[in-house]
Design a protein around this motif. Structure first.
Motif, short mmCIF file in Angstrom:
data_model
loop_
_atom_site.label_atom_id
_atom_site.label_comp_id
_atom_site.label_asym_id
_atom_site.label_seq_id
_atom_site.Cartn_x
_atom_site.Cartn_y
_atom_site.Cartn_z
N SER A 101 0.81 -1.22 0.00
CA SER A 101 0.00 0.00 0.00
C SER A 101 0.84 1.27 0.00
N GLY A 102 2.14 1.14 -0.10
CA GLY A 102 2.97 2.33 -0.18
C GLY A 102 2.72 3.04 -1.50
N ILE A 103 2.92 4.34 -1.50
CA ILE A 103 2.62 5.12 -2.71
C ILE A 103 3.84 5.90 -3.15
N PHE A 104 4.13 5.81 -4.43
CA PHE A 104 5.25 6.56 -5.03
C PHE A 104 4.65 7.36 -6.18
N VAL A 105 4.73 8.69 -6.06
CA VAL A 105 4.04 9.55 -7.02
C VAL A 105 5.06 10.38 -7.78
N ARG A 106 5.05 10.27 -9.07
CA ARG A 106 5.93 11.06 -9.96
C ARG A 106 7.36 11.07 -9.44
N GLY A 107 7.87 9.88 -9.14
CA GLY A 107 9.26 9.76 -8.74
C GLY A 107 9.55 10.12 -7.29
N GLY A 108 8.53 10.46 -6.54
CA GLY A 108 8.76 10.84 -5.16
C GLY A 108 8.83 9.64 -4.25
N ASN A 109 9.55 9.77 -3.15
CA ASN A 109 9.68 8.70 -2.19
C ASN A 109 8.37 8.51 -1.42
N GLN A 110 8.25 7.40 -0.70
CA GLN A 110 6.96 7.11 -0.07
C GLN A 110 6.63 8.04 1.09
N ASP A 111 7.62 8.76 1.61
CA ASP A 111 7.30 9.69 2.70
C ASP A 111 6.94 11.08 2.18
N GLN A 112 6.93 11.24 0.87
CA GLN A 112 6.67 12.55 0.30
C GLN A 112 5.20 12.75 -0.07
N ASN A 113 4.34 11.95 0.55
CA ASN A 113 2.90 12.05 0.31
C ASN A 113 2.22 12.53 1.57
N HIS A 146 -1.94 -1.34 7.02
CA HIS A 146 -2.02 -2.49 7.93
C HIS A 146 -1.18 -3.60 7.35
N LEU A 147 -0.80 -4.55 8.21
CA LEU A 147 -0.16 -5.80 7.75
C LEU A 147 1.00 -5.53 6.81
N LEU A 201 -20.79 22.17 12.95
CA LEU A 201 -19.68 21.64 13.74
C LEU A 201 -19.53 20.15 13.46
N PHE A 202 -18.27 19.73 13.26
CA PHE A 202 -18.00 18.31 12.98
C PHE A 202 -16.93 17.82 13.96
N MET A 203 -17.08 16.58 14.41
CA MET A 203 -16.02 15.97 15.22
C MET A 203 -15.84 14.55 14.73
N SER A 204 -14.59 14.21 14.43
CA SER A 204 -14.36 12.86 13.92
C SER A 204 -13.09 12.29 14.51
N GLY A 205 -13.02 10.97 14.47
CA GLY A 205 -11.84 10.32 15.01
C GLY A 205 -11.56 9.01 14.31
N TYR A 206 -10.30 8.64 14.33
CA TYR A 206 -9.89 7.35 13.76
C TYR A 206 -8.97 6.68 14.76
N PHE A 207 -9.14 5.40 14.92
CA PHE A 207 -8.22 4.63 15.76
C PHE A 207 -8.00 3.29 15.09
N GLY A 208 -6.74 2.94 14.86
CA GLY A 208 -6.44 1.67 14.22
C GLY A 208 -5.23 1.02 14.85
N ARG A 209 -5.21 -0.27 14.88
CA ARG A 209 -4.09 -1.00 15.47
C ARG A 209 -3.80 -2.28 14.70
N ASP A 210 -2.50 -2.58 14.63
CA ASP A 210 -2.04 -3.91 14.21
C ASP A 210 -1.34 -4.49 15.43
N ALA A 211 -1.57 -5.76 15.69
CA ALA A 211 -0.92 -6.37 16.86
C ALA A 211 -0.43 -7.76 16.50
N PHE A 212 0.80 -8.01 16.89
CA PHE A 212 1.43 -9.30 16.63
C PHE A 212 1.98 -9.80 17.96
N ALA A 213 1.70 -11.06 18.29
CA ALA A 213 2.17 -11.58 19.58
C ALA A 213 2.68 -12.99 19.42
#
Lengths: 776, 283
Positions: free
Chosen positions: A166-178, A192-193, A316-328
């Motif tokens: 799911s990493g994204i590379f746009v027009r030659g940019g690195n994946q942290d440049q999004n 995830h995963l 007025l809007f209020m929103s939230g996101y919570f996500g987790r990956d867990a490996f044990a």
């Protein structure tokens, strides 16, 4: 007498001019979905007598100005909805809030086809793409998991790092440049995963828009793209729900009014369940001697939102996101836990000052972290990294007349980093060691822009963004000019060009080609300058007959102050991690062609990208010579087709072809004897220049079909898909397989290699999947 | 309807299952490769001056490793002139094949002179190859580090682990290599072999190397600690990195670090250290 004539002349001019100014009236309001109350982004509003139109902004608000007209015809249109037309007396400023009805007759061609493409022809916006959750649901998905990000990777100019990633590379940019934002809060790791699935639950999403260039001035902080994800607001008409049960996860979304037409909520959750099965197996076998526990893995995410209409002018809007990956993993020696995930929160206030002025003020909080801990008897080990942001921003939209659409605003973010915090030692405290850095920084932005129409054909968008980053005693300050222009040759063809300078103050420390949860973010400091890009783009849009839109662009991007890592960089638990950085530059250029059709029975697109990217001038890497990063794919072709056979059946297919990724293979081998023992490593790999070997091309075909069922309580469907239908073994990675044999020498046994072979590993064969989805 | 669809899905799953076999051998054409000279020269006080000079080969080239003689013929680089200078001394290493019976290592250049326990002088290496090209390098011998103590602990299953304590000077930047051999030094690969630098101590003066509960009564542990210099630390790190990341899709391989200079493209390490070893018999 001359004085009197001049006076009369000035009076006439004054009266004429005043009359002209006073004759401008405004039409403004919001556009929503009549069935759910959701605001509609990008809806076209035209006043035919003014020969002008506009689109609703990302909050569903619009404003138009023009001369006074007694019986004006206003047409409002949006893809997938029945067009709306009304006659209105526009002799003074008017407020018109519209509710559009979804077009349930999916087989009919929607009249608004030409209009929706016309908006793209007329807009200065270029280098953008968007995906709707509805499209994403129709396209065949890996393991049946609908993924907005993977759908975006099918668009030209956007590619993934490797198979299934799911990493994204746009027009030659690195994946942290999004810059990835969810309801305006930054999402730092959208996977995830280990990158196989994105964190976005398509049931909760309203709209996804991607900017690959021509960045509007309100965006800053990343070089290569902006991925703006908007959550739904929740159905303010009636309680409803959607969900699905798939091969690896299930999901449920509930939404409804808190107060009908005034306020609503939406809650959307998703969870995998393979760990429930593995935990059961582990539990059943726990008394067996020498039983090795199966590691447990799961992920989940939760989106919530509420919104309130506080009168005609405020929301007025209020929103939230919570996500987790867990490996044990637990056995006699280990008690190992690894978890990572994002949490975001947004509080937003929309205010309509008057017919011409609208504002949006947002507070956001974002938190990404990972934590690895392991307990042995008497010893423990704990490693974590984290980035926390607190942000306030405000945007103002002002449309003084039909020629100008002005936008201005500011943004302030406080970043707090935990970099490689390691704590390890004995439980009694006699032994302890650790590392960790805790930098902080403040990122500020101030911008203004104007979308100015000279006439029907020529429109320009100019803007300036001033940005700043403060870390301890160091302050960086940058001007980021932005410009775009559109010239319409006729109603069907327009030429466009853009320029944007972008600056990035925080950087991802990762030297892997895939998205890993252990990748960490790092600020600009005394020694680490901000990354900078300049991008120019030019192209055209052409409406071909019968609902086809052709888009073609060329771009060139200069990249400065790029960060890479020295060979054998120690990024793990290293307090002097800046010493591992190498600084250089890069460039990328290419062309993207897209032919799309979004109405009728057959919809979809064909996209092709020809691109090149190089990085170099790093003093400690290849003596400063330029090299290609792993994600430098020369060709990329995607064909996506969706066919609505009838009311019950929908068929889809996706074909992807791309040049293989680059990889770094060893070119030589030598014997490494070391200092003790009889063992010698005869096949120690020696690497030359980076990424010189291109893997075979990647291609695959996915097919899917959806069978819809109607019930008394709602609707359901069975979605079948087959990923990689012709079972191509696309290369995921290579590894060296060395066969050994024993030889006796002087009474001692020595292991020597007998054969060295290169093996190719593929990740996904043909993978069928089935998902049951429901809606009530 | 549902039944038909379910049957179709099961058939599809079976097709998918039997479509596995996701690995296969491939042939690739790598870029042209020019052989390099490879040097390992370790100065260990009390041991002879010696070095192993070999040559590398293309990664997928054929191997004739049917016996030791053929192996050595394939890899050794002979007929070079090797000398090491320190202070006002010059030691000439002769091109003779020798085997150290203690550490089971082979050298093709050696001298009868022993390396002094000289931790202040700079040692300079010069090699002139048969074609006239040179390899040069400089190093110092790192002083030894004392093992403070070794503690053996048992768990409930009567398995043992060893904790090895050393002292570290927080005012100097130090690097260590720790090896743990079980029951034999000769033909066993170390149970543990890792590198550490003292920045993780964050000013503390004590460093401990541990192990898992993997030993039993009557085992003999050979605990070796070397204080090494940065060049050797970087060389070993890069070799381990290259080996472990070869074919790792989540890793990044790297160029092998070398502290050799000269007029030829040589790779390797010239360094000095003293191995401090503790032998622990687990009772």
């Amino acid at each position: 007498m001359n004085h009197i004539r001049v006076g009369h002349f000035l009076a006439v001019i004054f009266i004429f001019f005043t009359h002209y100014l006073n004759a401008q009236v405004s039409l403004s309001g919001t556009v929503t979905d009549a069935a759910s109350g959701e605001t509609l982004i990008g809806t076209a509003i035209e006043v035919l007598e003014w020969n002008t139109g506009t689109l609703t902004n990302e909050y569903g608000f619009y404003t138009l100005s023009g001369p006074s007209v007694e019986n004006a015809t206003i047409v409002i249109s949006y893809i997938g909805y029945k067009p709306y037309s009304i006659k209105l007396n526009l002799s003074k400023n008017e407020r018109l809030d519209v509710k559009l009805n979804p077009d349930s007759e999916q087989l009919e061609e929607v009249v608004v086809t030409a209009n929706s493409y016309k908006d793209r022809i007329n807009s200065t916006e270029m280098s953008t793409t968007s995906v709707t959750p509805l499209e994403a649901k129709k396209i065949p998905a890996l393991l049946g998991e609908v993924d907005i990000i993977k759908t975006l990777q099918l668009k030209p100019g956007i590619s993934s790092g490797s198979e299934g990633n799911s990493g994204i590379f746009v027009r030659g940019g690195n994946q942290d440049q999004n810059l990835i934002v969810l309801d305006e809060a930054i999402v730092y790791n959208a996977s995830h995963l280990f990158g196989f699935f994105s964190v976005f639950n398509s049931d909760a999403i309203k709209d996804v828009k991607v900017y690959k260039g021509g960045f509007p001035s309100q965006y800053g902080g990343r070089l290569s793209s902006v991925i703006d994800v908007k959550l739904k607001e929740g159905n303010n008409q009636k309680f409803s729900g959607t969900g699905g049960i798939g091969l690896i996860s299930s999901r449920l979304t509930l939404e409804g009014p808190i107060q009908k037409e005034k306020s609503s909520f939406i809650v959307s959750g998703r969870r995998t369940y393979v760990d429930l099965i593995t935990n059961g197996i582990n539990s059943a076998n726990k008394n067996k001697e020498n039983y090795n526990q199966i590691p447990a893995y799961h992920f989940y995410d939760l989106n919530t939102k509420i919104n309130f209409e506080l009168g005609k002018k405020d929301r007025l809007f209020m929103s939230g996101y919570f996500g987790r990956d867990a490996f044990a993993f637990t056995n006699g020696n280990f008690d190992f836990n690894f978890y990572w995930g994002n949490a975001t929160g947004t509080a937003r206030w929309n205010h309509i000052f008057n017919d011409k002025l609208f504002s949006n003020t947002t507070f956001t909080y974002s938190d990404y972290k990972y934590n690895i801990n392991n307990k042995l008897t008497g010893f423990s080990f704990d490693l974590k990294s984290r980035i926390q942001d607190a942000n306030i921003k405000s945007d103002f939209y002002y449309s003084p007349n039909s020629q100008h659409l002005i936008r201005a605003g500011f943004s302030a973010t406080h970043h707090k980093f935990t970099v490689g915090r390691l704590q390890a030692g004995s439980d009694d405290g006699t032994i302890k060691f650790g590392s960790g850095l805790y930098p902080e920084g403040a990122e500020l932005g101030l911008y203004a822009m104007d979308d100015y129409s000279f006439d029907q054909n020529l429109k320009i968008n100019w803007g300036i963004r001033l940005s700043s980053f403060i870390h301890k005693d160091k302050t960086y300050f940058n001007f980021e000019p932005r410009a775009g222009a559109k010239y319409s040759l006729n109603e069907r063809v327009s030429l466009k060009a853009s320029y944007a300078k972008m600056v990035q103050y925080i950087h991802l420390i990762s030297n892997s080609g895939v998205t890993l949860p252990t990748d960490i973010w790092y600020p600009s400091t005394q020694n680490v300058a901000p990354e900078i890009s300049h991008q120019v783009a030019a192209g055209y849009n052409y409406i071909l007959g019968d609902g086809y839109l052709l888009g073609h662009e060329f771009y060139y991007k200069w990249l400065k102050n790029q960060i890479d890592f020295k060979d054998n960089a120690r990024l793990f638990a290293n307090d002097n991690v800046e010493e591992e950085f190498a600084f250089g530059d890069g460039y990328s250029y290419g062309t993207e062609v897209e032919l799309e059709k979004n109405t009728g029975k057959l919809t979809g697109w064909i996209g092709y990208t020809l691109a090149l990217v190089k990085r170099g001038n790093f003093p400690n890497i290849m003596s400063g010579r330029y090299f290609s990063p792993r994600y430098d794919r020369r060709h990329n072709l995607t064909v996506v087709a969706m066919y609505q056979l009838n009311k019950k059946w929908n068929l889809s297919a996706t074909f992807v072809y791309g040049s293989g990724d680059l990889t770094w293979l060893p070119i030589g081998k030598f014997s490494f004897q070391d200092i003790d023992g009889t063992q010698i490593n005869f096949i120690t790999p020696s690497y030359g220049d980076r990424n010189t070997f291109r893997m075979p091309s990647y291609n695959r075909l996915d097919i899917g079909f959806v069978r819809t069922f109607k019930h008394k309580w709602g609707e359901s469907d069975l979605t079948f898909s087959a990923y990689n239908v012709y079972n191509r073994r696309n290369v995921y990675f290579y590894y060296t397989d060395i066969e050994f044999k024993d030889i006796m020498q002087g009474g001692v046994t020595i292991q020597v290699p007998s054969k060295v072979a290169l093996k190719q590993v593929s990740l996904f064969p043909i993978i069928p999947s089935i998902t049951w989805n429901f809606k009530f | 309807m549902f039944k038909k669809l379910a049957v179709l899905f099961y058939i599809g799953s079976i097709i998918g299952f039997y479509s596995c076999n996701l690995e296969k051998s491939v042939n690739v054409e790598l870029p042209p490769y020019e052989s390099q000279k490879i040097l390992e020269c370790y100065l260990e006080p009390g041991k002879p001056f010696r070095a192993l000079l070999t040559k590398s080969s293309p990664y997928f080239s054929e191997l004739d490793f049917s016996d030791l003689t053929r192996i050595l013929a394939t890899i050794l680089e002979d007929s070079a002139k090797v000398q090491i200078k320190y202070g006002n001394q010059t030691v000439v290493l002769t091109n003779t094949l020798s085997l150290d019976q203690i550490n089971e290592k082979v050298y093709n250049y050696s001298s009868t002179e022993l390396v002094p326990a000289d931790y202040s002088s700079e040692f300079e290496l010069e090699i002139i190859l048969q074609d006239g090209k040179k390899i040069t390098s400089k190093t110092k011998i790192s002083p030894p580090v004392a093992i403070d103590s070794v503690r053996v602990e048992y768990n409930q299953e009567m398995k043992a682990r060893a904790l090895t304590y050393i002292s570290d000077n927080p005012n100097t930047k130090d690097y260590y290599r720790r090896m743990l051999n079980l029951n034999s030094l000769k033909d066993s690969i170390p149970k543990q072999d890792f590198l550490a630098d003292d920045q993780i101590l964050q000013g503390s003066t004590r460093l401990v190397f541990g192990s898992g509960f993997q030993f039993k009564k009557n085992d003999t542990l050979y605990n070796s600690i070397l204080r090494i210099n940065k060049d050797y630390f970087d060389f070993l790190s890069s070799v381990k990195n290259a080996v472990s990341n070869n074919g790792n899709p989540f890793g990044q391989p790297g160029v092998i670090f070398s502290n050799l200079q000269g007029t030829t493209n040589a790779l390797g390490i010239f360094t000095g250290f003293t191995t401090v070893r503790d032998t622990t018999y687990i009772r």
